[in-house]
Design a protein around this motif. Structure first.
Motif, PDB file in Angstrom:
ATOM      1  N   SER A  66       0.822  -1.212   0.000  1.00 40.04           N
ATOM      2  CA  SER A  66       0.000   0.000   0.000  1.00 40.04           C
ATOM      3  C   SER A  66       0.859   1.267   0.000  1.00 40.04           C
ATOM      4  O   SER A  66       0.485   2.277  -0.620  1.00 40.04           O
ATOM      5  N   GLU A  67       2.024   1.225   0.654  1.00 47.94           N
ATOM      6  CA  GLU A  67       2.851   2.422   0.743  1.00 47.94           C
ATOM      7  C   GLU A  67       3.506   2.788  -0.598  1.00 47.94           C
ATOM      8  O   GLU A  67       3.915   3.931  -0.807  1.00 47.94           O
ATOM      9  N   ALA A  68       3.568   1.802  -1.517  1.00 48.78           N
ATOM     10  CA  ALA A  68       4.178   2.066  -2.822  1.00 48.78           C
ATOM     11  C   ALA A  68       3.138   2.339  -3.901  1.00 48.78           C
ATOM     12  O   ALA A  68       3.499   2.622  -5.051  1.00 48.78           O
ATOM     13  N   TYR A  69       1.875   2.267  -3.549  1.00 47.71           N
ATOM     14  CA  TYR A  69       0.799   2.438  -4.530  1.00 47.71           C
ATOM     15  C   TYR A  69       0.671   3.901  -4.916  1.00 47.71           C
ATOM     16  O   TYR A  69       0.458   4.771  -4.074  1.00 47.71           O
ATOM     17  N   ASP A  70       0.795   4.187  -6.227  1.00 46.67           N
ATOM     18  CA  ASP A  70       0.751   5.564  -6.714  1.00 46.67           C
ATOM     19  C   ASP A  70       0.064   5.582  -8.084  1.00 46.67           C
ATOM     20  O   ASP A  70       0.716   5.660  -9.120  1.00 46.67           O
ATOM     21  N   PRO A  71      -1.281   5.498  -8.096  1.00 52.46           N
ATOM     22  CA  PRO A  71      -1.989   5.429  -9.382  1.00 52.46           C
ATOM     23  C   PRO A  71      -1.962   6.778 -10.106  1.00 52.46           C
ATOM     24  O   PRO A  71      -2.023   7.831  -9.455  1.00 52.46           O
ATOM     25  N   PRO A  72      -1.850   6.816 -11.441  1.00 48.62           N
ATOM     26  CA  PRO A  72      -1.670   5.673 -12.354  1.00 48.62           C
ATOM     27  C   PRO A  72      -0.208   5.423 -12.701  1.00 48.62           C
ATOM     28  O   PRO A  72       0.097   4.945 -13.779  1.00 48.62           O
ATOM     29  N   ARG A  73       0.689   5.752 -11.784  1.00 44.71           N
ATOM     30  CA  ARG A  73       2.121   5.662 -12.074  1.00 44.71           C
ATOM     31  C   ARG A  73       2.740   4.331 -11.661  1.00 44.71           C
ATOM     32  O   ARG A  73       3.623   3.817 -12.349  1.00 44.71           O
ATOM     33  N   ARG A  74       2.266   3.750 -10.550  1.00 42.22           N
ATOM     34  CA  ARG A  74       3.003   2.604 -10.023  1.00 42.22           C
ATOM     35  C   ARG A  74       2.148   1.781  -9.074  1.00 42.22           C
ATOM     36  O   ARG A  74       1.305   2.311  -8.352  1.00 42.22           O
ATOM     37  N   PHE A  75       2.375   0.464  -9.097  1.00 42.53           N
ATOM     38  CA  PHE A  75       1.967  -0.410  -8.001  1.00 42.53           C
ATOM     39  C   PHE A  75       3.044  -1.467  -7.837  1.00 42.53           C
ATOM     40  O   PHE A  75       3.831  -1.729  -8.748  1.00 42.53           O
TER      41      PHE A  75
END
Length: 449
Positions: A66-75
């Motif tokens: 969850s801490e790395a989730y950055d929509p729509p750039r990254r999961f």
């Protein structure tokens, strides 16, 4: 170690990221040649969990960060331990997978995969080659449908857990469609409805826009009287009942599986398009009755006459792959019989087109444009697997399993079938030649593989 690679697809970043977040994406990207099966997909790219079934009862659990989730750039997901079956892999094999998405322009996105793992890049390259092509081809197919006015639809599917059904349902849900799985058991999920094949409930298709009917007993086996009865009984009556139910519910389209067995066991070198006459034999009679059962008034009906499906997950390729990989493969008999084949993803595209192309109606030959003789099929499969094909299989070999009638109708069947209807419609095949189709589904797209 690990891998850092990328591929560019023709779609906006929002479209691509949205595709990854829908049900079915993990299944569409799982390489079919690997001995794994998707048990469950993550409900969220932010903090969900996906599970793969591995040989020996093991599990691969991928947990999203969850801490790395950055929509729509990254999961990001990493391997985790969740129960005893996942402990051996989860504790011994480090794996952290960063999925990134970069804007190239308004219509193109670079998909980047960075995996931190001791597994060398050479062992992973074929998997990511497969994933990039699947993603690009699936997005292109959905874009063509959308350009023709096909928006989100609710589609009921029988046989959804089979080889074709599982691929098709995953494809449809990643395209934003709602799939209702018609099942015979008591429903266990919200997307299932119980279906009595011989007496469908009156409200079975409430709210459904279209039906794809794939259910039917396997044809493979010795052609005993009992087996032939099961083949016919599982198709004709249930198809008639479901077609009548579809008409009563006012669905727009009824798309039913059919087979090239309609043309008979041996038509020599005659080129067989959709206007060709019906052949002779048990399968020809059965397919004709099966198709007639689905012909109902008030609904557009498409009958998908399917060739020999190419996928290592099922069908003939699943049987032949280990034999050819061991150097024990070869032509069947004289090898002159025509084999009309179709790649699994091209077949998915044909069913998809049958849903959105309202000009398609009646029988459609679901085969690649280039049928091959059995001898050429054997040489091509052997070449893809880097093995010889020197051992011809005598007729009595498959006869031990199929019996005399089964050998003539299946193993030695020769039908030079062509997709005239699709060609006339301007249909775009993912793989028109056999070698490219086999290389894709077997992960042999690179020369050093």
């Amino acid at each position: 170690m690990g891998i850092d690679c990328s591929g560019v697809v023709e779609a906006s970043r929002d479209e691509v990221f949205g595709w990854f977040g829908r049900p079915g994406a993990f299944r569409r990207l799982a390489p079919p040649w690997q001995p794994v099966e998707v048990e469950s997909e993550a409900e969220s790219l932010a903090d969900g969990r996906a599970v793969l079934r591995l040989p020996g009862g093991l599990r691969w659990v991928a947990r999203h960060e969850s801490e790395a989730y950055d929509p729509p750039r990254r999961f990001v997901d990493r391997i985790a331990v969740d129960g005893a079956a996942s402990a051996p892999i989860g504790k011994l094999l480090p794996w952290r997978h960063i999925h990134e998405f970069e804007v190239v322009d308004d219509r193109h996105t670079r998909v980047i995969d960075r995996v931190d793992t001791p597994i060398p890049a050479a062992a992973l390259r074929s998997m990511f080659d497969y994933r990039y092509r699947q993603l690009a081809d699936d997005l292109a197919a959905h874009a063509r449908a959308a350009a023709s006015g096909f928006g989100p639809a609710t589609i009921a599917v029988t046989g959804a857990s089979g080889l074709v059904g599982s691929a098709l349902t995953a494809f449809l849900t990643t395209g934003g469609h709602t799939v209702i799985r018609l099942v015979r058991h008591t429903p266990t999920t919200v997307d299932e409805r119980q279906w009595d094949p011989h007496n469908p409930a009156a409200g079975l298709l409430d709210g459904v826009d279209a039906v794809v009917h794939l259910a039917g007993a396997s044809i493979a086996g010795r052609f005993t009287a009992e087996h032939k009865h099961v083949i016919a009984e599982s198709r004709i009556g249930p198809t008639r009942a479901l077609a009548e139910c579809a008409a009563a519910a006012g669905v727009s389209s009824f798309v039913s599986a059919s087979a090239i067995g309609y043309y008979g066991a041996d038509r020599g070198d005659e080129i067989l398009d959709e206007t060709a006459s019906r052949g002779e034999g048990f399968l020809a009679d059965t397919v004709a009755a099966w198709e007639a059962a689905g012909d109902t008034s008030g609904v557009r009906v498409v009958l998908v006459r399917t060739g020999i499906v190419q996928s290592p997950r099922g069908g003939t390729l699943r049987l032949l792959r280990p034999l050819f990989a061991a150097g024990l493969g070869g032509r069947l008999g004289a090898g002159r019989q025509w084999q009309p084949w179709i790649g699994i993803d091209d077949l998915v595209d044909i069913y998809h087109r049958a849903l959105w192309d309202t000009d398609l109606c009646g029988p459609v030959n679901a085969v690649a444009p280039q049928p091959v003789r059995n001898s050429e099929y054997a040489r091509t499969l052997a070449r893809v697997l880097h093995r010889p094909a020197l051992l011809p299989v005598p007729k009595f070999g498959p006869a031990l399993i199929l019996g005399g009638e089964g050998v003539e109708e299946l193993a030695l069947a020769s039908q030079r079938v062509v997709p005239a209807g699709l060609t006339a419609a301007g249909h775009r095949f993912r793989d028109e030649d056999l070698e490219s189709a086999l290389r894709h589904v077997l992960g042999r797209t690179r020369d050093n593989r």
